[in-house]
Design a protein around this motif. Sequence first.
Motif, short mmCIF file in Angstrom:
data_model
loop_
_atom_site.label_atom_id
_atom_site.label_comp_id
_atom_site.label_asym_id
_atom_site.label_seq_id
_atom_site.Cartn_x
_atom_site.Cartn_y
_atom_site.Cartn_z
N GLY A 198 155.44 24.18 167.29
CA GLY A 198 156.53 24.32 168.24
C GLY A 198 156.14 25.21 169.42
N GLU A 255 150.79 35.83 168.82
CA GLU A 255 150.62 35.30 167.45
C GLU A 255 150.34 36.45 166.50
N SER A 298 151.26 26.64 160.23
CA SER A 298 151.24 25.54 159.25
C SER A 298 150.74 24.25 159.88
N ASP A 305 160.64 36.37 161.04
CA ASP A 305 160.69 37.27 162.20
C ASP A 305 161.52 36.68 163.33
N VAL A 339 160.44 25.23 163.57
CA VAL A 339 161.34 25.51 162.45
C VAL A 339 162.38 26.58 162.82
N LEU A 348 156.30 17.94 162.15
CA LEU A 348 155.54 18.01 163.40
C LEU A 348 156.34 17.36 164.53
C1 LIG Z 1 150.16 21.52 153.97
C2 LIG Z 1 151.14 21.05 154.99
C3 LIG Z 1 151.11 19.73 155.38
C4 LIG Z 1 152.02 19.26 156.34
N1 LIG Z 1 151.89 17.98 156.78
C5 LIG Z 1 152.75 17.51 157.71
C6 LIG Z 1 152.62 16.19 158.23
O1 LIG Z 1 151.67 15.47 157.94
N2 LIG Z 1 153.59 15.76 159.08
C7 LIG Z 1 154.62 16.55 159.48
O2 LIG Z 1 155.47 16.10 160.23
N3 LIG Z 1 154.71 17.84 159.07
C8 LIG Z 1 153.81 18.33 158.21
N4 LIG Z 1 153.90 19.64 157.79
C9 LIG Z 1 154.94 20.50 158.38
C10 LIG Z 1 154.51 21.02 159.75
O3 LIG Z 1 153.22 21.55 159.68
C11 LIG Z 1 155.51 22.09 160.21
O4 LIG Z 1 156.81 21.53 160.18
C12 LIG Z 1 155.21 22.59 161.62
O5 LIG Z 1 153.91 23.12 161.70
C13 LIG Z 1 156.23 23.65 162.02
O6 LIG Z 1 155.92 24.13 163.30
P1 LIG Z 1 156.33 25.62 163.71
O7 LIG Z 1 155.80 25.85 165.05
O8 LIG Z 1 157.76 25.81 163.46
O9 LIG Z 1 155.60 26.53 162.62
P2 LIG Z 1 154.04 26.80 162.43
O10 LIG Z 1 153.25 25.63 162.86
O11 LIG Z 1 153.87 27.27 161.05
O12 LIG Z 1 153.76 28.01 163.44
C14 LIG Z 1 154.43 29.24 163.32
C15 LIG Z 1 153.51 30.33 163.84
O13 LIG Z 1 154.25 31.53 164.04
C16 LIG Z 1 153.45 32.62 163.64
N5 LIG Z 1 154.30 33.80 163.45
C17 LIG Z 1 155.11 34.11 162.41
N6 LIG Z 1 155.74 35.27 162.65
C18 LIG Z 1 155.33 35.71 163.86
C19 LIG Z 1 155.61 36.85 164.67
N7 LIG Z 1 156.48 37.80 164.28
N8 LIG Z 1 154.99 36.99 165.86
C20 LIG Z 1 154.11 36.06 166.28
N9 LIG Z 1 153.78 34.96 165.56
C21 LIG Z 1 154.40 34.78 164.38
C22 LIG Z 1 152.76 32.11 162.41
O14 LIG Z 1 151.63 32.89 162.09
C23 LIG Z 1 152.40 30.69 162.86
O15 LIG Z 1 151.17 30.67 163.53
C24 LIG Z 1 152.99 20.14 156.87
C25 LIG Z 1 153.02 21.48 156.48
C26 LIG Z 1 152.10 21.94 155.56
C27 LIG Z 1 152.09 23.40 155.17
#
Ligand SMILES: Cc1cc2nc3c(=O)[nH]c(=O)nc-3n(C[C@H](O)[C@H](O)[C@H](O)COP(=O)(O)OP(=O)(O)OC[C@H]3O[C@@H](n4cnc5c(N)ncnc54)[C@H](O)[C@@H]3O)c2cc1C
Length: 470
Positions: free
Chosen positions: A26, A45, A53, A216, A427, A441
């Motif tokens: 995201g 980060e 993830s 967070d 998320v 994703l």
């Molecule tokens: C094993 C696995 C397989 C998956 N496969 C799929 C798939 O094939 N298709 C699909 O649609 N979805 C899949 N998903 C789900 C998908 O990866 C997640 O829904 C997506 O990455 C969420 O995006 P995000 O940006 O919300 O979180 P993330 O990608 O997890 O990024 C969040 C980031 O915020 C950082 N963070 C946390 N707290 C702080 C803070 N206080 N300050 C700064 N940074 C911080 C974290 O370290 C991380 O880098 C999978 C997930 C996993 C774990």
Amino acid sequence: MTNRDGGGPSADLLEADLIVIGAGMGGMTAAARCAAAGSKVVVIEKAPAIGGSAVLSGGGLWTAGDVETMRRINPMGDPGLGELVVSTWAEVADWIASTGVEIEEKRELDAGSAPGGFPAVIRKFDVIGYIGRCRTIVESAGGVVATGATVLRLSTRQGAVVGAVVRDRDGVAELRAPHTVLATGGFQGDRELRREFLGSFTADVLVRSNPYSTGDGLRLGRSVGAALTPNLDGWYGHTVPYPLAGGLEPKDYIRFAQFGLSPHSLLLNRAGQRFVDESAGYYRNAQAVCRQPDQRALLVFDETVRAADTNRRGAVEQVDRPREAELAGAHVVREATWREVEARVAAWGYRGVDAAVKQFNAAVIAGNDRLGPARAGNRRVLVRPPFYAMEVQPAITFTHGGLRVDRWARVLGTDGEPITGLLAAGVDAAGTYHVAYAGGLAMSGALGLAAAGSALADPTAAAAVALSHC
Ligand SMILES: Cc1cc2nc3c(=O)[nH]c(=O)nc-3n(C[C@H](O)[C@H](O)[C@H](O)COP(=O)(O)OP(=O)(O)OC[C@H]3O[C@@H](n4cnc5c(N)ncnc54)[C@H](O)[C@@H]3O)c2cc1C
């Protein structure tokens, strides 16, 4: 701040057009999209490396095939956000392709082959390459991606969010920008928040995500008056083998997850009773197992189910899951008859397997619905040896509840109005799903683009003021 990993503040870069907190799907989508339009973006980060993830994922950009399907399978989700995910899916895919990374052509999946058991669209892409490309786009536009940094608090002025106070190895600095995006990936990594919002039975559940998503974004949003989604107890996850002496490591996240296995099997409690319609979705099975008294159950299947799972094509790693589980020391048996299976699993405290399978097979042959709970789909007799039983437990991948947002990814206050200057993506922009799931994703990409759109549309939302060191 410098662009080196672990780099620290330097005075000239602390004023930006956009601050993004969290460098996963995201956050990096929002950051790169704004940077591509010329914005100076600072990405903070917490982890030593970017990607969250997203870089652990299978890279399957998938969602429901149409808005009607999304509404049907996701009645408890926010209808506006669900529609956004489906209607923006193609734009997210085009945006990913525009960064130059590899992305497959669109495939339409029918209910039988789609990850969720309903018609879907999918384009697999090189997600690790994508996150790296996003970083390059941010840095090429004069922005910064700082890892190993902690956000201490959001800065506000007259109710608007005007930046964030950040600590990294060089000390504490105040960043100023008209927009700040919360994109920290949910709260699955925090035991107390799980207990508070998901239920006490989730306190000790395994976490199947990056370990840094500990709520967070939720805390930062609440600290400036953000409202929470009406449903906070939803989560997405999988059943995985039990026990796992070495824990659940990122290398196990896909090969141990029972995407294709659990919806075609029977899930039995210790008395040999079914407790969920297994065919309704692997993530629902994980939620149901989590509600069992000791968060464990027996997954029972035959050779046809195992072979179909092992040979399944899609976003999911093709492995022999019972074999992998056995190698990891989990409870798995493989026998020539169901009676022999029953005798073996008695050692783990389960009984009634033979009778449960007989009852299921009889109902399938008779074509009747006299099963409790009903079994809507995957009604195929379990008759081909060898016969398997595997003890399973739930693992949580991400939370569905959290900060309330509108379809422009603006974080809403308790009065229902957007908090000026505060956006969310991924998320952290919660509420798209509750029990159901149709792609993480795609959801994160859609909300990342929505956040970028809001930031670009109103570049002076919260008037930026001169930077200052604390
Ligand atoms: C094993 C696995 C397989 C998956 N496969 C799929 C798939 O094939 N298709 C699909 O649609 N979805 C899949 N998903 C789900 C998908 O990866 C997640 O829904 C997506 O990455 C969420 O995006 P995000 O940006 O919300 O979180 P993330 O990608 O997890 O990024 C969040 C980031 O915020 C950082 N963070 C946390 N707290 C702080 C803070 N206080 N300050 C700064 N940074 C911080 C974290 O370290 C991380 O880098 C999978 C997930 C996993 C774990």
